[in-house]
Design a protein around this motif. Structure first.
Motif, PDB file in Angstrom:
ATOM      1  N   ALA A  42       0.837  -1.202   0.000  1.00  0.00           N
ATOM      2  CA  ALA A  42       0.000   0.000   0.000  1.00  0.00           C
ATOM      3  C   ALA A  42       0.873   1.254   0.000  1.00  0.00           C
ATOM      4  O   ALA A  42       0.597   2.220  -0.733  1.00  0.00           O
ATOM      5  CB  ALA A  42      -0.927  -0.009   1.209  1.00  0.00           C
ATOM      6  N   LEU A  43       1.927   1.254   0.800  1.00  0.00           N
ATOM      7  CA  LEU A  43       2.816   2.406   0.862  1.00  0.00           C
ATOM      8  C   LEU A  43       3.542   2.618  -0.465  1.00  0.00           C
ATOM      9  O   LEU A  43       3.739   3.766  -0.898  1.00  0.00           O
ATOM     10  CB  LEU A  43       3.830   2.224   1.993  1.00  0.00           C
ATOM     11  N   ARG A  44       3.904   1.525  -1.123  1.00  0.00           N
ATOM     12  CA  ARG A  44       4.584   1.616  -2.421  1.00  0.00           C
ATOM     13  C   ARG A  44       3.717   2.342  -3.450  1.00  0.00           C
ATOM     14  O   ARG A  44       4.233   3.065  -4.309  1.00  0.00           O
ATOM     15  CB  ARG A  44       4.927   0.204  -2.918  1.00  0.00           C
ATOM     16  N   ARG A  45       2.402   2.198  -3.333  1.00  0.00           N
ATOM     17  CA  ARG A  45       1.481   2.876  -4.251  1.00  0.00           C
ATOM     18  C   ARG A  45       1.021   4.234  -3.721  1.00  0.00           C
ATOM     19  O   ARG A  45       0.645   5.122  -4.484  1.00  0.00           O
ATOM     20  CB  ARG A  45       0.278   1.960  -4.500  1.00  0.00           C
ATOM     21  N   PHE A  46       1.069   4.396  -2.410  1.00  0.00           N
ATOM     22  CA  PHE A  46       0.605   5.629  -1.774  1.00  0.00           C
ATOM     23  C   PHE A  46       1.587   6.786  -1.979  1.00  0.00           C
ATOM     24  O   PHE A  46       1.165   7.926  -2.210  1.00  0.00           O
ATOM     25  CB  PHE A  46       0.402   5.367  -0.280  1.00  0.00           C
ATOM     26  N   LEU A  47       2.878   6.518  -1.894  1.00  0.00           N
ATOM     27  CA  LEU A  47       3.872   7.583  -2.011  1.00  0.00           C
ATOM     28  C   LEU A  47       3.789   8.316  -3.351  1.00  0.00           C
ATOM     29  O   LEU A  47       3.750   9.555  -3.372  1.00  0.00           O
ATOM     30  CB  LEU A  47       5.280   7.036  -1.764  1.00  0.00           C
ATOM     31  N   PRO A  48       3.748   7.609  -4.488  1.00  0.00           N
ATOM     32  CA  PRO A  48       3.603   8.352  -5.745  1.00  0.00           C
ATOM     33  C   PRO A  48       2.250   9.066  -5.860  1.00  0.00           C
ATOM     34  O   PRO A  48       2.163  10.117  -6.503  1.00  0.00           O
ATOM     35  CB  PRO A  48       3.780   7.282  -6.822  1.00  0.00           C
ATOM     36  N   TRP A  49       1.212   8.503  -5.255  1.00  0.00           N
ATOM     37  CA  TRP A  49      -0.086   9.175  -5.261  1.00  0.00           C
ATOM     38  C   TRP A  49       0.020  10.511  -4.523  1.00  0.00           C
ATOM     39  O   TRP A  49      -0.483  11.546  -4.995  1.00  0.00           O
ATOM     40  CB  TRP A  49      -1.150   8.299  -4.603  1.00  0.00           C
ATOM     41  N   LEU A  50       0.664  10.509  -3.355  1.00  0.00           N
ATOM     42  CA  LEU A  50       0.835  11.741  -2.588  1.00  0.00           C
ATOM     43  C   LEU A  50       1.580  12.793  -3.398  1.00  0.00           C
ATOM     44  O   LEU A  50       1.179  13.962  -3.452  1.00  0.00           O
ATOM     45  CB  LEU A  50       1.596  11.451  -1.289  1.00  0.00           C
ATOM     46  N   LYS A  51       2.648  12.378  -4.052  1.00  0.00           N
ATOM     47  CA  LYS A  51       3.423  13.324  -4.849  1.00  0.00           C
ATOM     48  C   LYS A  51       2.604  13.840  -6.024  1.00  0.00           C
ATOM     49  O   LYS A  51       2.673  15.023  -6.382  1.00  0.00           O
ATOM     50  CB  LYS A  51       4.724  12.674  -5.319  1.00  0.00           C
ATOM     51  N   GLY A  52       1.803  12.954  -6.602  1.00  0.00           N
ATOM     52  CA  GLY A  52       0.944  13.366  -7.706  1.00  0.00           C
ATOM     53  C   GLY A  52      -0.125  14.356  -7.292  1.00  0.00           C
ATOM     54  O   GLY A  52      -0.590  15.167  -8.111  1.00  0.00           O
ATOM     55  N   GLN A  53      -0.520  14.321  -6.019  1.00  0.00           N
ATOM     56  CA  GLN A  53      -1.511  15.260  -5.481  1.00  0.00           C
ATOM     57  C   GLN A  53      -0.863  16.558  -5.014  1.00  0.00           C
ATOM     58  O   GLN A  53      -1.560  17.441  -4.506  1.00  0.00           O
ATOM     59  CB  GLN A  53      -2.254  14.617  -4.306  1.00  0.00           C
ATOM     60  N   GLY A  54       0.433  16.655  -5.158  1.00  0.00           N
ATOM     61  CA  GLY A  54       1.130  17.889  -4.794  1.00  0.00           C
ATOM     62  C   GLY A  54       1.565  17.986  -3.351  1.00  0.00           C
ATOM     63  O   GLY A  54       1.936  19.070  -2.876  1.00  0.00           O
ATOM     64  N   TYR A  55       1.553  16.864  -2.633  1.00  0.00           N
ATOM     65  CA  TYR A  55       1.990  16.893  -1.245  1.00  0.00           C
ATOM     66  C   TYR A  55       3.494  16.855  -1.140  1.00  0.00           C
ATOM     67  O   TYR A  55       4.176  16.097  -1.846  1.00  0.00           O
ATOM     68  CB  TYR A  55       1.392  15.710  -0.475  1.00  0.00           C
ATOM     69  N   GLY A  56       4.018  17.642  -0.201  1.00  0.00           N
ATOM     70  CA  GLY A  56       5.394  17.527   0.205  1.00  0.00           C
ATOM     71  C   GLY A  56       5.460  16.737   1.509  1.00  0.00           C
ATOM     72  O   GLY A  56       4.418  16.401   2.089  1.00  0.00           O
ATOM     73  N   PHE A  57       6.666  16.455   1.961  1.00  0.00           N
ATOM     74  CA  PHE A  57       6.831  15.625   3.152  1.00  0.00           C
ATOM     75  C   PHE A  57       7.630  16.383   4.210  1.00  0.00           C
ATOM     76  O   PHE A  57       8.583  17.111   3.899  1.00  0.00           O
ATOM     77  CB  PHE A  57       7.537  14.320   2.802  1.00  0.00           C
ATOM     78  N   GLY A  58       7.220  16.215   5.445  1.00  0.00           N
ATOM     79  CA  GLY A  58       7.931  16.837   6.552  1.00  0.00           C
ATOM     80  C   GLY A  58       7.839  15.947   7.785  1.00  0.00           C
ATOM     81  O   GLY A  58       7.413  14.793   7.698  1.00  0.00           O
ATOM     82  N   PHE A  59       8.199  16.503   8.922  1.00  0.00           N
ATOM     83  CA  PHE A  59       8.106  15.785  10.182  1.00  0.00           C
ATOM     84  C   PHE A  59       6.960  16.344  11.021  1.00  0.00           C
ATOM     85  O   PHE A  59       6.527  17.486  10.827  1.00  0.00           O
ATOM     86  CB  PHE A  59       9.407  15.925  10.963  1.00  0.00           C
ATOM     87  N   PRO A  60       6.475  15.560  11.983  1.00  0.00           N
ATOM     88  CA  PRO A  60       5.452  16.094  12.893  1.00  0.00           C
ATOM     89  C   PRO A  60       6.027  17.241  13.717  1.00  0.00           C
ATOM     90  O   PRO A  60       7.241  17.335  13.935  1.00  0.00           O
ATOM     91  CB  PRO A  60       5.113  14.890  13.780  1.00  0.00           C
ATOM     92  N   LYS A  61       5.153  18.104  14.226  1.00  0.00           N
ATOM     93  CA  LYS A  61       5.585  19.155  15.143  1.00  0.00           C
ATOM     94  C   LYS A  61       6.248  18.508  16.347  1.00  0.00           C
ATOM     95  O   LYS A  61       5.706  17.571  16.933  1.00  0.00           O
ATOM     96  CB  LYS A  61       4.391  19.995  15.605  1.00  0.00           C
ATOM     97  N   ALA A  62       7.398  19.020  16.685  1.00  0.00           N
ATOM     98  CA  ALA A  62       8.165  18.427  17.790  1.00  0.00           C
ATOM     99  C   ALA A  62       8.281  19.395  18.957  1.00  0.00           C
ATOM    100  O   ALA A  62       8.000  20.573  18.826  1.00  0.00           O
ATOM    101  CB  ALA A  62       9.557  18.040  17.289  1.00  0.00           C
TER     102      ALA A  62
END
Length: 278
Positions: A258-278
């Motif tokens: 699921a993650l293998r297919r989810f990551l490109p979907w996220l990028k295709g939707q214009g999402y960037g990646f970060g960390f949770p508020k710490a």
């Protein structure tokens, strides 16, 4: 209490008196010296919620305060007791978190996948797993991901246990993770099953770990199939969301797929990646 408190370092200042060195010469000074006589605890283990009074140092010649020597130790990190559910960056970003590892099969595969898509994630580690696979913990850190304490026994009912029990679960796990990582920061504490209490949040925050929740739970831990996991993840994801996945706790082949297919979907939707508020 189960955790051992390490004493704060004390500073002892001594002043050397001036003496005559030869006839006709001016009086010389021996400058005051400062000695650090206490052992430094590893950052995060000797944090206190109480204010600490710093001893006054001896004055150098002419009354000018003498600076203390640099100890090389990092100052304790102050964090909120509030549960973090969103990304540090906000906006069109998400924070991927992975629970219950490290696992000898699924953690390396997940790390390879994250590297392929240039994604940084937060790994919520079970203490004994970290102790068993320290090379994986070190790889997680070396590849730029963050660490999270996920307790010793993954007891989802620990919110009904004593404060002493909760403290052991949190701090014993942190000690195992610290040893496995070689002392890398542990930014968060995630209660198993979200079983936080005011005391567990206080204990975690007091040791430099922000309580960590989530917004997106695709239910991969139930193993409903990769298609279902992916659909739930896509339906629940929104701006700034912390996303819950698993790389440990048993067979995570469905989670990985699921993650293998989810990551490109996220990028295709214009999402960037970060960390949770710490």
């Amino acid at each position: 209490m189960h955790s051992k408190r390490v004493g704060r370092p004390s500073v002892v200042a001594t002043a050397a008196a001036a003496g005559t060195v030869a006839v006709g010469l001016l009086t010389a000074f021996v400058q005051a010296s400062t000695q650090d006589s206490g052992a430094r605890a590893h950052p995060g283990w000797d944090q206190s919620l109480r204010a600490t009074r710093v001893p006054q140092q001896a004055a150098a010649p002419h009354g000018k305060p003498k600076a203390a020597p640099h100890s090389g130790a990092r100052a304790p990190r102050k964090v909120s007791r509030g549960i973090s559910h969103h990304t540090e960056k906000g906006g069109r970003t998400v924070a991927l978190t992975l629970d219950d590892g490290p696992h000898p099969e699924w953690t390396p595969k997940t790390l390879d996948l994250l590297r392929e898509y240039h994604v940084k994630a937060t790994f919520c580690l079970i203490g004994p797993n970290a102790e068993r696979y320290p090379q994986l913990v070190k790889r997680i850190v070396a590849e730029g991901h963050r660490l999270c304490d996920h307790s010793v026994d993954h007891d989802t009912g620990m919110d009904h246990e004593s404060v002493a029990y909760q403290e052991r679960q949190i701090l014993d796990a942190k000690k195992m993770i610290d040893k496995a990582s070689g002392g890398a920061p542990v930014y968060y504490y995630r209660a198993p099953g979200g079983a936080f209490t005011p005391d567990s949040r206080r204990i975690a925050a007091g040791h430099g770990m922000r309580p960590l929740g989530w917004v997106v739970d695709p239910g991969d831990w139930q193993r409903p199939g990769a298609d279902v996991i992916l659909r739930h993840a896509e339906e629940q994801t929104g701006d700034g969301a912390v996303i819950l996945f698993h790389d440990g706790g048993g067979d995570r082949s469905e989670s990985y797929e699921a993650l293998r297919r989810f990551l490109p979907w996220l990028k295709g939707q214009g999402y960037g990646f970060g960390f949770p508020k710490a």
